[in-house]
Design a protein around this motif. Sequence first.
Motif, PDB file in Angstrom:
ATOM      1  N   LEU A  37       0.851  -1.189   0.000  1.00 47.12           N
ATOM      2  CA  LEU A  37       0.000   0.000   0.000  1.00 47.12           C
ATOM      3  C   LEU A  37       0.884   1.236   0.000  1.00 47.12           C
ATOM      4  O   LEU A  37       1.825   1.336   0.789  1.00 47.12           O
ATOM      5  CB  LEU A  37      -0.910   0.022   1.233  1.00 47.12           C
ATOM      6  N   THR A  38       0.591   2.165  -0.885  1.00 50.48           N
ATOM      7  CA  THR A  38       1.266   3.462  -0.922  1.00 50.48           C
ATOM      8  C   THR A  38       0.203   4.541  -1.056  1.00 50.48           C
ATOM      9  O   THR A  38      -0.675   4.451  -1.920  1.00 50.48           O
ATOM     10  CB  THR A  38       2.246   3.558  -2.105  1.00 50.48           C
ATOM     11  N   VAL A  39       0.272   5.535  -0.185  1.00 50.70           N
ATOM     12  CA  VAL A  39      -0.676   6.653  -0.227  1.00 50.70           C
ATOM     13  C   VAL A  39       0.113   7.950  -0.155  1.00 50.70           C
ATOM     14  O   VAL A  39       0.920   8.142   0.762  1.00 50.70           O
ATOM     15  CB  VAL A  39      -1.682   6.592   0.941  1.00 50.70           C
ATOM     16  N   ASP A  40      -0.107   8.838  -1.105  1.00 50.40           N
ATOM     17  CA  ASP A  40       0.579  10.128  -1.128  1.00 50.40           C
ATOM     18  C   ASP A  40      -0.265  11.202  -0.449  1.00 50.40           C
ATOM     19  O   ASP A  40      -1.501  11.138  -0.448  1.00 50.40           O
ATOM     20  CB  ASP A  40       0.861  10.560  -2.571  1.00 50.40           C
ATOM     21  N   ALA A  41       0.428  12.185   0.123  1.00 57.76           N
ATOM     22  CA  ALA A  41      -0.265  13.342   0.693  1.00 57.76           C
ATOM     23  C   ALA A  41      -0.889  14.162  -0.429  1.00 57.76           C
ATOM     24  O   ALA A  41      -0.324  14.284  -1.523  1.00 57.76           O
ATOM     25  CB  ALA A  41       0.707  14.197   1.488  1.00 57.76           C
ATOM     26  N   LYS A  42      -2.052  14.732  -0.166  1.00 54.10           N
ATOM     27  CA  LYS A  42      -2.748  15.535  -1.171  1.00 54.10           C
ATOM     28  C   LYS A  42      -2.221  16.968  -1.212  1.00 54.10           C
ATOM     29  O   LYS A  42      -2.157  17.589  -2.264  1.00 54.10           O
ATOM     30  CB  LYS A  42      -4.248  15.543  -0.889  1.00 54.10           C
ATOM     31  N   ARG A  43      -1.871  17.505  -0.030  1.00 50.93           N
ATOM     32  CA  ARG A  43      -1.341  18.861   0.041  1.00 50.93           C
ATOM     33  C   ARG A  43      -0.680  19.049   1.397  1.00 50.93           C
ATOM     34  O   ARG A  43      -0.735  18.172   2.261  1.00 50.93           O
ATOM     35  CB  ARG A  43      -2.431  19.905  -0.173  1.00 50.93           C
ATOM     36  N   GLU A  44      -0.063  20.199   1.584  1.00 48.78           N
ATOM     37  CA  GLU A  44       0.642  20.499   2.832  1.00 48.78           C
ATOM     38  C   GLU A  44      -0.339  20.478   4.000  1.00 48.78           C
ATOM     39  O   GLU A  44      -1.384  21.132   3.971  1.00 48.78           O
ATOM     40  CB  GLU A  44       1.289  21.889   2.713  1.00 48.78           C
ATOM     41  N   GLY A  45      -0.004  19.722   5.052  1.00 50.07           N
ATOM     42  CA  GLY A  45      -0.933  19.526   6.157  1.00 50.07           C
ATOM     43  C   GLY A  45      -1.241  20.770   6.953  1.00 50.07           C
ATOM     44  O   GLY A  45      -2.275  20.836   7.633  1.00 50.07           O
ATOM     45  N   THR A  46      -0.360  21.782   6.890  1.00 47.74           N
ATOM     46  CA  THR A  46      -0.626  23.013   7.631  1.00 47.74           C
ATOM     47  C   THR A  46      -1.907  23.681   7.137  1.00 47.74           C
ATOM     48  O   THR A  46      -2.615  24.329   7.914  1.00 47.74           O
ATOM     49  CB  THR A  46       0.561  23.983   7.510  1.00 47.74           C
ATOM     50  N   ILE A  47      -2.215  23.527   5.852  1.00 47.58           N
ATOM     51  CA  ILE A  47      -3.445  24.124   5.312  1.00 47.58           C
ATOM     52  C   ILE A  47      -4.658  23.585   6.057  1.00 47.58           C
ATOM     53  O   ILE A  47      -5.497  24.345   6.566  1.00 47.58           O
ATOM     54  CB  ILE A  47      -3.567  23.834   3.803  1.00 47.58           C
ATOM     55  N   ASP A  48      -4.766  22.269   6.135  1.00 48.77           N
ATOM     56  CA  ASP A  48      -5.921  21.668   6.799  1.00 48.77           C
ATOM     57  C   ASP A  48      -5.887  21.898   8.307  1.00 48.77           C
ATOM     58  O   ASP A  48      -6.937  21.962   8.954  1.00 48.77           O
ATOM     59  CB  ASP A  48      -5.979  20.176   6.485  1.00 48.77           C
ATOM     60  N   HIS A  49      -4.685  22.031   8.863  1.00 47.32           N
ATOM     61  CA  HIS A  49      -4.570  22.294  10.298  1.00 47.32           C
ATOM     62  C   HIS A  49      -5.109  23.687  10.626  1.00 47.32           C
ATOM     63  O   HIS A  49      -5.834  23.871  11.612  1.00 47.32           O
ATOM     64  CB  HIS A  49      -3.107  22.173  10.712  1.00 47.32           C
ATOM     65  N   VAL A  50      -4.772  24.661   9.791  1.00 49.63           N
ATOM     66  CA  VAL A  50      -5.283  26.020   9.977  1.00 49.63           C
ATOM     67  C   VAL A  50      -6.795  26.055   9.777  1.00 49.63           C
ATOM     68  O   VAL A  50      -7.530  26.697  10.549  1.00 49.63           O
ATOM     69  CB  VAL A  50      -4.577  26.995   9.014  1.00 49.63           C
ATOM     70  N   LEU A  51      -7.284  25.348   8.754  1.00 50.42           N
ATOM     71  CA  LEU A  51      -8.729  25.325   8.503  1.00 50.42           C
ATOM     72  C   LEU A  51      -9.480  24.640   9.635  1.00 50.42           C
ATOM     73  O   LEU A  51     -10.591  25.056   9.995  1.00 50.42           O
ATOM     74  CB  LEU A  51      -9.013  24.633   7.171  1.00 50.42           C
ATOM     75  N   ASN A  52      -8.888  23.595  10.214  1.00 51.93           N
ATOM     76  CA  ASN A  52      -9.507  22.944  11.370  1.00 51.93           C
ATOM     77  C   ASN A  52      -9.628  23.923  12.534  1.00 51.93           C
ATOM     78  O   ASN A  52     -10.666  23.989  13.211  1.00 51.93           O
ATOM     79  CB  ASN A  52      -8.685  21.726  11.779  1.00 51.93           C
ATOM     80  N   TRP A  53      -8.581  24.701  12.757  1.00 53.11           N
ATOM     81  CA  TRP A  53      -8.605  25.714  13.827  1.00 53.11           C
ATOM     82  C   TRP A  53      -9.697  26.748  13.574  1.00 53.11           C
ATOM     83  O   TRP A  53     -10.492  27.055  14.467  1.00 53.11           O
ATOM     84  CB  TRP A  53      -7.234  26.384  13.899  1.00 53.11           C
ATOM     85  N   MET A  54      -9.768  27.241  12.355  1.00 57.81           N
ATOM     86  CA  MET A  54     -10.753  28.275  12.042  1.00 57.81           C
ATOM     87  C   MET A  54     -12.176  27.734  12.141  1.00 57.81           C
ATOM     88  O   MET A  54     -13.088  28.436  12.601  1.00 57.81           O
ATOM     89  CB  MET A  54     -10.473  28.847  10.654  1.00 57.81           C
ATOM     90  N   ASP A  55     -12.376  26.491  11.743  1.00 56.75           N
ATOM     91  CA  ASP A  55     -13.695  25.876  11.873  1.00 56.75           C
ATOM     92  C   ASP A  55     -14.076  25.714  13.343  1.00 56.75           C
ATOM     93  O   ASP A  55     -15.224  25.968  13.732  1.00 56.75           O
ATOM     94  CB  ASP A  55     -13.704  24.520  11.168  1.00 56.75           C
ATOM     95  N   CYS A  56     -13.105  25.309  14.175  1.00 55.84           N
ATOM     96  CA  CYS A  56     -13.383  25.118  15.604  1.00 55.84           C
ATOM     97  C   CYS A  56     -13.688  26.440  16.301  1.00 55.84           C
ATOM     98  O   CYS A  56     -14.429  26.473  17.290  1.00 55.84           O
ATOM     99  CB  CYS A  56     -12.202  24.425  16.281  1.00 55.84           C
ATOM    100  N   ILE A  57     -13.123  27.533  15.803  1.00 52.16           N
ATOM    101  CA  ILE A  57     -13.444  28.837  16.376  1.00 52.16           C
ATOM    102  C   ILE A  57     -14.936  29.122  16.222  1.00 52.16           C
ATOM    103  O   ILE A  57     -15.576  29.681  17.122  1.00 52.16           O
ATOM    104  CB  ILE A  57     -12.594  29.938  15.703  1.00 52.16           C
ATOM    105  N   LYS A  58     -15.507  28.708  15.104  1.00 51.02           N
ATOM    106  CA  LYS A  58     -16.935  28.959  14.863  1.00 51.02           C
ATOM    107  C   LYS A  58     -17.829  27.917  15.529  1.00 51.02           C
ATOM    108  O   LYS A  58     -18.906  28.243  16.028  1.00 51.02           O
ATOM    109  CB  LYS A  58     -17.194  29.008  13.360  1.00 51.02           C
ATOM    110  N   THR A  59     -17.379  26.655  15.564  1.00 50.92           N
ATOM    111  CA  THR A  59     -18.219  25.596  16.141  1.00 50.92           C
ATOM    112  C   THR A  59     -17.965  25.396  17.626  1.00 50.92           C
ATOM    113  O   THR A  59     -18.774  24.767  18.307  1.00 50.92           O
ATOM    114  CB  THR A  59     -17.956  24.265  15.426  1.00 50.92           C
ATOM    115  N   ARG A  60     -16.815  25.903  18.124  1.00 52.79           N
ATOM    116  CA  ARG A  60     -16.357  25.739  19.513  1.00 52.79           C
ATOM    117  C   ARG A  60     -16.077  24.277  19.841  1.00 52.79           C
ATOM    118  O   ARG A  60     -16.127  23.865  21.002  1.00 52.79           O
ATOM    119  CB  ARG A  60     -17.347  26.331  20.527  1.00 52.79           C
ATOM    120  N   LYS A  61     -15.746  23.484  18.845  1.00 58.63           N
ATOM    121  CA  LYS A  61     -15.340  22.100  19.064  1.00 58.63           C
ATOM    122  C   LYS A  61     -13.846  22.041  19.377  1.00 58.63           C
ATOM    123  O   LYS A  61     -13.101  22.978  19.105  1.00 58.63           O
ATOM    124  CB  LYS A  61     -15.651  21.249  17.829  1.00 58.63           C
TER     125      LYS A  61
END
Length: 574
Positions: A332-356
């Motif tokens: 099994l080989t799986v490549d990263a789709k993009r730099e993980g910092t992008i999704d990490h920042v988006l997760n933070w911004m989403d949690c600011i609105k949802t308070r999760k």
Amino acid sequence: MRNLTRRGFIAAGSALSYARILGANDRLRVGLVGAGGRGTYVARYAKEFGNADIAAFADIYQPRIDKAKQELNANGDAHRDFRELLNRKDIDAVIIGSPDHWHVPMTVAAVAAGKDVYVEKPLTHSVEEGRTVIDAVRKSGRIVQVGYQQRSYPHMAQARDLIQDGRIGTITQVLTWWNQNYMNREEPRIDVSKLEWQQFLGNACPREFDPWRYSQWRWFWDYGNGTLTDLFSHWIDTVHWIMGDSVPTEARGQGSRFLIPWYECPDTVSVELIYPKNFQVSYVSTMVTGMEDGGILFRGTEGTLRLTRPFIEVYPEKGVDDKRTHVRQPTLTVDAKREGTIDHVLNWMDCIKTRKQPNAPVESSVDAANAAHWGNEAIRSGHAITTPPADGAWLPLFNGRDLDGWIQDTPGLWSVRDGMIVGKHTGLKWNDFLRTKDTYEDFELALEFRLLNGEGNSGVQFRSVNDLQPHELFGYQADIGQQYWGCLYDESRRRKILAQAPAPAIERLDKNGWHTYVVKALGNHITITLDGMRTVDYTETERGILNRGLIALQVHAGPGIEVWFRNIRIKELV
């Protein structure tokens, strides 16, 4: 609300009163605190992928503010003091990209001001800071994401699922590595006229400006902790997350400055951690070559999984070997789709609105930083470190009434007055000591002292032994007086200063006032803190130096002197 104390309710209410309630379509207004390379990098993704308004900038170096504004928002407001930015009611959240020793103070201040926070790793600069930041964030109710972006890479989440589903069997060993090349010795060019050096230092020991300390702060103990907190903490956080085990039971390590002596932290290290779920984690790293970069190898009974930021590969235990490398063909080989910092920042911004809860909360991030701190302590002490350490209690060495438990060199020279030990003479041809009857190996020693009128020389001996000559000890000394305040001296053995306190730290002292010393000795690692300033951070490298001995108070030979000591106590480290 019923579970909040009155103080907790007030703290939470105060933070919330500053926070703007964001709707699903509201644009987040973000302040960037620390506009260097990494902070600007994270803020760029918040703007580009999250549509954040980077509305304000705070940094101690004007060229960095200018560059960040040019890239992110030419009309953004600039502040040289981050507290001014935090006081603004129009800022919803902050990205903190400061040096490590500022992470906890800035995070605590930010959540107290009602801001949600993205703070770079490592979250803490010491184990002791962990409880402080966890309590502050919990009381505030703010969202804090720490920059362990591996938790937001989809292919790393897939690796976690594979391992937790038993795809590679029972794991007993996890190998991690990270190599980079720091061999460039060209001195950094810094325009000091545009730098707030004292703000950079913060709570670190005062000292003269040093371009290396400013630009390469990760490799100096006052501001960073080298490769373990800079790089390894990324991998160990990932291992904790995947393995479901985040507090090791033991740490061992070795490290050396082989080729980069202009830094304080070692350029080449190896560390091993043992975990309760019966697996070990090893880390090897060198800063003299970037060959192979970084990665993780999970070794299980049914296979091996290689995990890096760009990809994962799974190798079966029973499969076809490459005849040259003896590495099996991946199933099994799986490549990263993009730099993980992008999704990490988006997760933070989403949690600011949802308070999760965000992907990398403060609790798990403290555990990751602690593993790195314990690894460094194992390297510097030369000891295997039991984690978390089960230290002894603080015990008094002086009862405040008499000299019980102490041995005098010269009766009458030492006395007890008003709860103090007083050493006094009107002129001596030799040094004189008041020695403990007991010996100590690994410990923290705390005391207060005053050198009357700031005249003469004294000191606190530790790990010292009696010399054959009367009135002599040889061993380490935390020096007092003259040009030696805050220094580590080797009394009657090597007869030299082992670590000199920075001059700016000593210049601010009231030489006639009361002062505090905290001496910590753990294996080969010795620190001395004078009035809250860590003036000595020393690792013994010479073989054969005794690591157990007496504690003693000294009055130095020469003209008359009077020195007072009080509140002398010790905590043995086990």
